[in-house]
Design an enzyme around this catalytic site. Structure first.
Site, PDB file in Angstrom:
ATOM      1  N   CYS A 138      11.420  48.148  68.421  1.00  0.00           N
ATOM      2  CA  CYS A 138      11.785  47.124  67.449  1.00  0.00           C
ATOM      3  C   CYS A 138      13.014  46.370  67.929  1.00  0.00           C
ATOM      4  O   CYS A 138      13.759  46.858  68.763  1.00  0.00           O
ATOM      5  CB  CYS A 138      12.089  47.778  66.108  1.00  0.00           C
ATOM      6  SG  CYS A 138      10.762  48.860  65.571  1.00  0.00           S
TER       7      CYS A 138
ATOM      8  N   ARG B 229      10.159  42.338  71.105  1.00  0.00           N
ATOM      9  CA  ARG B 229      10.203  43.804  71.061  1.00  0.00           C
ATOM     10  C   ARG B 229       9.257  44.369  69.997  1.00  0.00           C
ATOM     11  O   ARG B 229       8.993  45.581  69.976  1.00  0.00           O
ATOM     12  CB  ARG B 229      11.625  44.266  70.760  1.00  0.00           C
ATOM     13  CG  ARG B 229      12.622  43.876  71.810  1.00  0.00           C
ATOM     14  CD  ARG B 229      13.979  44.375  71.443  1.00  0.00           C
ATOM     15  NE  ARG B 229      14.055  45.819  71.606  1.00  0.00           N
ATOM     16  CZ  ARG B 229      14.545  46.426  72.668  1.00  0.00           C
ATOM     17  NH1 ARG B 229      15.020  45.721  73.658  1.00  0.00           N
ATOM     18  NH2 ARG B 229      14.577  47.728  72.748  1.00  0.00           N
TER      19      ARG B 229
ATOM     20  N   TRP C 124       7.797  46.948  65.252  1.00  0.00           N
ATOM     21  CA  TRP C 124       6.536  47.393  65.855  1.00  0.00           C
ATOM     22  C   TRP C 124       6.266  48.736  65.210  1.00  0.00           C
ATOM     23  O   TRP C 124       6.976  49.708  65.472  1.00  0.00           O
ATOM     24  CB  TRP C 124       6.694  47.517  67.367  1.00  0.00           C
ATOM     25  CG  TRP C 124       5.412  47.796  68.102  1.00  0.00           C
ATOM     26  CD1 TRP C 124       4.530  46.875  68.582  1.00  0.00           C
ATOM     27  CD2 TRP C 124       4.889  49.082  68.465  1.00  0.00           C
ATOM     28  NE1 TRP C 124       3.482  47.506  69.210  1.00  0.00           N
ATOM     29  CE2 TRP C 124       3.678  48.861  69.152  1.00  0.00           C
ATOM     30  CE3 TRP C 124       5.316  50.389  68.262  1.00  0.00           C
ATOM     31  CZ2 TRP C 124       2.900  49.892  69.644  1.00  0.00           C
ATOM     32  CZ3 TRP C 124       4.532  51.429  68.753  1.00  0.00           C
ATOM     33  CH2 TRP C 124       3.334  51.168  69.442  1.00  0.00           C
TER      34      TRP C 124
ATOM     35  N   ASN D 191      15.581  51.544  65.066  1.00  0.00           N
ATOM     36  CA  ASN D 191      14.649  51.430  66.184  1.00  0.00           C
ATOM     37  C   ASN D 191      14.446  52.832  66.734  1.00  0.00           C
ATOM     38  O   ASN D 191      15.432  53.505  67.043  1.00  0.00           O
ATOM     39  CB  ASN D 191      15.264  50.520  67.263  1.00  0.00           C
ATOM     40  CG  ASN D 191      14.399  50.392  68.496  1.00  0.00           C
ATOM     41  OD1 ASN D 191      13.187  50.613  68.433  1.00  0.00           O
ATOM     42  ND2 ASN D 191      15.004  50.034  69.615  1.00  0.00           N
ATOM     43  N   GLY D 192      13.204  53.298  66.819  1.00  0.00           N
ATOM     44  CA  GLY D 192      12.957  54.633  67.364  1.00  0.00           C
ATOM     45  C   GLY D 192      12.146  55.487  66.412  1.00  0.00           C
ATOM     46  O   GLY D 192      11.481  54.975  65.503  1.00  0.00           O
TER      47      GLY D 192
ATOM     48  N   GLU E 255      -3.482  44.456  88.504  1.00  0.00           N
ATOM     49  CA  GLU E 255      -2.527  43.645  87.745  1.00  0.00           C
ATOM     50  C   GLU E 255      -3.212  42.397  87.169  1.00  0.00           C
ATOM     51  O   GLU E 255      -2.967  42.014  86.023  1.00  0.00           O
ATOM     52  CB  GLU E 255      -1.337  43.272  88.656  1.00  0.00           C
ATOM     53  CG  GLU E 255      -0.326  42.310  88.068  1.00  0.00           C
ATOM     54  CD  GLU E 255       0.370  42.813  86.798  1.00  0.00           C
ATOM     55  OE1 GLU E 255       0.200  43.977  86.428  1.00  0.00           O
ATOM     56  OE2 GLU E 255       1.062  41.995  86.165  1.00  0.00           O
TER      57      GLU E 255
ATOM     58  N   LYS F 281      -3.413  41.562  83.207  1.00  0.00           N
ATOM     59  CA  LYS F 281      -2.937  40.309  82.616  1.00  0.00           C
ATOM     60  C   LYS F 281      -4.018  39.702  81.725  1.00  0.00           C
ATOM     61  O   LYS F 281      -3.739  39.257  80.616  1.00  0.00           O
ATOM     62  CB  LYS F 281      -2.566  39.274  83.692  1.00  0.00           C
ATOM     63  CG  LYS F 281      -1.255  39.422  84.421  1.00  0.00           C
ATOM     64  CD  LYS F 281      -0.009  39.185  83.637  1.00  0.00           C
ATOM     65  CE  LYS F 281       0.455  40.431  82.956  1.00  0.00           C
ATOM     66  NZ  LYS F 281       1.298  41.343  83.701  1.00  0.00           N
TER      67      LYS F 281
ATOM     68  N   GLU G 276      -4.596  41.841  78.524  1.00  0.00           N
ATOM     69  CA  GLU G 276      -3.469  41.885  77.609  1.00  0.00           C
ATOM     70  C   GLU G 276      -3.320  40.603  76.785  1.00  0.00           C
ATOM     71  O   GLU G 276      -3.012  40.669  75.600  1.00  0.00           O
ATOM     72  CB  GLU G 276      -2.286  42.231  78.509  1.00  0.00           C
ATOM     73  CG  GLU G 276      -0.975  41.904  78.262  1.00  0.00           C
ATOM     74  CD  GLU G 276       0.034  42.532  79.227  1.00  0.00           C
ATOM     75  OE1 GLU G 276       0.821  43.301  78.738  1.00  0.00           O
ATOM     76  OE2 GLU G 276       0.083  42.170  80.423  1.00  0.00           O
TER      77      GLU G 276
ATOM     78  N   HIS H 157     -19.734  53.131  94.315  1.00  0.00           N
ATOM     79  CA  HIS H 157     -19.795  54.505  93.810  1.00  0.00           C
ATOM     80  C   HIS H 157     -19.999  54.554  92.296  1.00  0.00           C
ATOM     81  O   HIS H 157     -19.778  55.589  91.674  1.00  0.00           O
ATOM     82  CB  HIS H 157     -18.523  55.265  94.207  1.00  0.00           C
ATOM     83  CG  HIS H 157     -18.380  55.404  95.692  1.00  0.00           C
ATOM     84  ND1 HIS H 157     -19.160  56.264  96.437  1.00  0.00           N
ATOM     85  CD2 HIS H 157     -17.592  54.746  96.584  1.00  0.00           C
ATOM     86  CE1 HIS H 157     -18.842  56.156  97.709  1.00  0.00           C
ATOM     87  NE2 HIS H 157     -17.894  55.239  97.829  1.00  0.00           N
TER      88      HIS H 157
ATOM     89  N   LYS I  15       7.199  44.289  73.948  1.00  0.00           N
ATOM     90  CA  LYS I  15       7.743  44.107  75.288  1.00  0.00           C
ATOM     91  C   LYS I  15       8.293  45.411  75.866  1.00  0.00           C
ATOM     92  O   LYS I  15       8.021  45.743  77.004  1.00  0.00           O
ATOM     93  CB  LYS I  15       8.843  43.043  75.233  1.00  0.00           C
ATOM     94  CG  LYS I  15       9.442  42.690  76.575  1.00  0.00           C
ATOM     95  CD  LYS I  15       8.453  41.960  77.446  1.00  0.00           C
ATOM     96  CE  LYS I  15       9.022  41.574  78.794  1.00  0.00           C
ATOM     97  NZ  LYS I  15       7.939  41.213  79.731  1.00  0.00           N
TER      98      LYS I  15
END
Ligand code: AGP
Length: 615
Positions: free
Chosen positions: A2, A30, A77, A103-104, A489, A493, A496, A512, A610
Site C-alpha cells: 500500500c 503501490r 492493495w 502497510n503490511g 519477459e 509484459k 500483465e 517437447h 508495483k
C-alpha cells in the site's frame, strides 16, 4: 503493497487536500483498490474513504479542502477483507481517538482481536489494521493516558508481522507518529511541514531531504521537530538526513499518455546516463567504485542470482552474461523459492539480488536466507535507501529514476546494463577476456542507447503488428540462449497489461509439448537475433508455419526471413550479447499497444501492485 503518507504543518492549519491527494496519486502504483484520507482540524477528525481508485475518493470529497494541522492518507492493495469502503484505510479505534494507516500484514491480528473483543471493543471491518487502531486506542486510554508515544511503542511490541504505520490522535493536533517494521517508511523534512511516506515520491514535490527509518524505529513529528526513538528501549536515537537526487518531473508523465509509455521512451536517455557514469569510454576500465574491495581476497566460486518477475528475467540474462564474460558458474532462482530451498551455498558464493523497488519481500527473504549460509551479497537496485540496499553487503544502483508504471520497462533494461557492466568489470579483473574483445564490447555497449532511440522511431511498425494480433487470446514468445529470458519477459509484459494469455518458451522445448497448441492462426513471436542459434530459431519457426501458425519475428537479420510469410520487425545490428537490450523495446511496445487496443488500464493493471511487499 500500500501507499501511505502523513503530514504535520509546523504552525497553524491549512488545506491539506492537494498535499494528500497529490501524494497519494504519486504512490498509487503501490496499490489502487481503495483509498482514504483523514485530517485533524478544529472540528476534530474528518475521515473520508472509498473503494476504487483515488479519482473515486476525489469525486466523493467534492470541493472539500481538508483543512487541518495533521493529515494522513492511504491507497490500498487489499490483503485482509475485500476492497470496499469499510475495509479501506484510514482506520479508527472505537472512540475515534486514534486514526491510522497501515502497510503490511499483522500476523497475530486474530488473537489480538479476540483479546480486544473481550474488553468490549467492537469491530466494523475485516482488516488487521482496525485491530492495531483499537490496540493503540485502548493502551492510550487505559495504560498510557496522555502519552501517545508509549501507547504506540507498547502496541508495536505486541504486533507480529511486517508493518509500517502512520498514526495521529484526536487530542494531539500537532503530532504524527510513524513506525517501521519490515515495511518501508521515511521522513521528509520540509520548510513548513514534515512528512511520512511509504516512499519518497509521496512527498517529492515538497522536499527531497529525507531520513530513512530502520526496522524497530519510530519517528515522532511534533510541530517543527522530528525525533527518532528505538521502539524496544524507548531511547531517542540520532539519525542522519539525506538528500535524494530524484526530482518531481521524473515522477510525472511529462506529456505522455501513460507512465509506461514515458518510461519506455526514457530508456535511451537513462541508459546513456548510466553508461556515462559507469563506463565513460571504451578505453577506460568499467568504473564500479567499491566493487574491488568487495571482491578483494574473495575466491568467488558461485554467483547465486535471485529476484522475482521481471527482475528474475534479468537474473536469467545475467547468468549468460556473467558465465560468458567472467567465467564464474551462476545459478538463478526465484527469490521466493531460494528463500525456503536451501541449495548448497557457502562463503565462496556471492548472492546477487535484483530488484527495482528494493522492497520485494521475497527478494529480501532470499538474501537473508543466503547470507545466513555464508554467502556475501550484492543488490542491483533502483531505489536509494530501500530495504534491500540496507541488508545487502554492497549495492550497485541502476539509476533508472522513478519507475511508476506497474509494468517494469526501463528498470529492466537498466538491470541488464548493470549486469553487462559487472560482467565486463569481472572479465577485466579476472583477465577472462581478450583485451581487444573487451574494448570492442565496451564500445558496443556505449552504442546501445542510440540504437534504442532508432527502435523507438520505428514504433509505428509495432503498433501495426499489435493491430494484426488484436483479436488473439493466446501467444507464444520463443527464444534460445540469451533470448529465452527475453521471450519470458515479452510474455509477462503482454499478460500483465493486456490480459492476453502468453507464454515465454525456450525454442528447443517447443517440440517437447507446447507445439501441441499450434493450430491455424495460433500466434507466436520468434526472437531471432543474429547468433549461432539463429538457424535453430528458423527451424522452430518452420515447425510452426508447417502447422499454419501465425508468426511475428524480431531479428537484426531480416534478409534471412524474406522468403517466409511472416511479420518481421527489424532492429539494429549489435553483438548477440546485447540483443536482450534491443529486443526488449519492441516487446514492451507490443504489449503496450496491445493493451491500448483492448482498452486496458496500462499503468495500473488489475490485481497487481508495483511493490510486492508481502510473501
Ligand atoms: C514487472 O513488470 C512486474 N510488475 C513484476 O514482475 C516485478 O518485476 C516484480 O514484482 C519484482 O519487483 P522488484 O523489481 O521491485 O523487486
Amino acid at each position: 503493497m500500500c501507499g501511505i503518507l502523513g503530514t504535520v504543518i509546523h504552525e497553524g492549519s491549512e488545506p491539506l487536500r492537494s498535499t494528500l491527494i497529490g501524494g497519494l496519486r504519486a504512490v498509487e502504483y503501490r496499490g489502487y483498490d481503495s483509498s482514504g484520507v483523514a485530517v485533524l482540524g478544529s472540528d476534530g477528525v474528518m475521515l473520508s474513504k472509498r473503494a476504487g481508485k483515488i479519482s473515486v475518493l476525489e469525486d466523493y470529497l467534492g470541493e472539500e479542502p481538508l483543512v487541518g494541522s495533521v493529515g494522513l492518507g492511504h491507497t490500498r492493495w487489499a490483503t485482509h477483507g475485500e476492497p470496499n469502503d469499510v475495509n479501506s484505510h484510514p482506520h479508527q479505534d472505537n472512540h475515534e481517538t486514534i486514526t491510522l494507516v497501515h502497510n503490511g500484514i499483522i500476523e497475530n491480528y486474530s488473537e489480538l482481536k479476540l483479546g480486544l473483543i473481550a474488553k468490549g471493543i467492537h469491530f466494523h471491518s475485516e482488516t488487521d489494521t482496525e485491530v492495531v487502531a483499537n490496540l493503540i486506542g485502548y493502551l492510550y486510554e487505559n495504560e498510557y493516558p496522555g502519552n501517545l508515544i508509549d501507547a504506540v511503542r507498547h502496541a508495536c511490541r505486541q504486533l507480529k508481522g511486517s508493518f509500517s504505520l502512520v498514526i495521529m490522535a484526536r487530542d494531539n493536533p500537532r503530532m504524527l507518529i510513524g513506525v517501521r517494521q519490515q515495511m518501508p517508511l521515511l521522513v521528509g523534512h520540509g520548510k513548513h511541514a514534515s512528512y511520512l511516506g511509504s516512499d519518497v515520491t509521496a512527498f517529492l514535490s515538497m522536499t527531497r531531504d529525507v531520513t530513512y527509518l530502520e526496522d524497530g524505529e519510530m519517528a515522532v513529528l511534533d510541530h517543527d521537530t522530528v525525533r527518532f526513538i528505538d521502539i524496544a528501549t524507548g531511547k531517542q536515537i540520532e539519525k542522519k538526513r539525506e538528500r535524494v537526487d530524484w526530482d518531481i518531473e521524473q515522477a510525472q508523465k511529462g506529456g505522455f499518455d501513460t507512465f509506461m509509455l514515458k518510461e519506455i521512451h526514457e530508456q535511451p536517455q537513462v541508459l546513456r546516463q548510466m553508461l556515462e557514469r559507469y563506463l565513460p569510454s571504451p578505453a577506460e576500465p568499467v568504473y564500479l567504485p567499491g566493487l574491488d574491495e568487495f571482491f578483494e581476497d574473495h575466491d568467488t566460486r558461485l554467483i547465486s542470482l535471485v529476484g522475482c518477475g521481471t527482475a528474475w528475467h534479468a537474473c536469467k540474462v545475467g547468468r549468460y552474461v556473467l558465465e560468458g564474460l567472467a567465467k564464474i558458474p551462476c545459478r538463478v532462482e526465484y527469490a521466493h523459492e531460494a528463500q525456503y530451498h536451501f541449495a548448497p551455498i557457502d562463503d565462496s558464493a556471492v548472492t546477487i539480488a535484483i530488484s527495482q523497488s528494493g522492497e520485494t519481500a521475497d527478494t529480501l527473504g532470499a538474501v537473508k536466507a543466503q547470507k545466513a549460509l555464508g554467502s556475501r551479497s550484492i543488490a542491483i537496485c533502483n531505489v536509494v535507501g530501500s530495504s534491500l540496499t540496507r541488508i545487502a553487503d554492497f549495492t550497485l544502483y541502476t539509476t533508472a529514476g522513478p519507475e511508476i508504471s506497474v509494468a517494469s520497462t526501463k528498470a529492466f533494461t537498466c538491470q541488464l546494463t548493470m549486469l553487462y557492466l559487472m560482467g565486463l568489470w569481472l572479465a577485466e579483473r579476472n583477465g577472462s577476456l581478450d583485451p581487444d574483445e573487451l574494448r570492442r564490447l565496451k564500445a558496443e555497449l556505449i552504442a546501445i542507447p542510440d540504437k534504442m532511440a532508432a527502435i523507438l522511431h520505428s514504433k509505428k511498425q509495432i503498433d501495426r503488428l499489435a493491430r494484426v494480433y488484436r483479436q488473439v487470446n493466446h501467444m507464444y514468445f520463443l527464444g534460445r540462449g540469451l533470448s529465452y529470458p527475453v521471450a519470458m519477459e515479452g510474455a509477462l509484459k503482454l499478460k500483465e497489461i493486456s490480459y492476453v494469455h502468453a507464454e515465454g518458451y525456450a525454442g528447443g522445448e517447443m517440440k517437447h509439448g507446447a507445439i501441441a497448441l499450434i493450430e491455424p492462426g495460433f500466434p507466436s513471436c520468434i526472437l531471432a537475433p543474429q547468433s549461432p542459434l539463429l538457424e535453430k530459431m528458423v527451424a522452430n519457426m518452420e515447425e510452426i508455419l508447417a502447422r499454419k501458425g501465425e508468426v511475428m519475428v524480431l531479428t537484426n537479420n531480416p534478409d534471412r526471413f524474406s522468403q517466409y510469410d511472416v511479420h518481421v520487425f527489424s532492429f539494429p545490428d549489435c553483438p548477440q550479447l546485447y540483443s536482450p537490450l534491443l529486443m526488449s523495446l519492441p516487446l514492451q511496445l507490443f504489449a503496450y499497444y496491445s493493451a491500448m487496443l483492448r482498452g486496458c488500464d496500462i499503468d495500473q493493471p488489475r490485481n497487481l501492485a508495483k511493490s510486492v511487499v508481502v510473501e
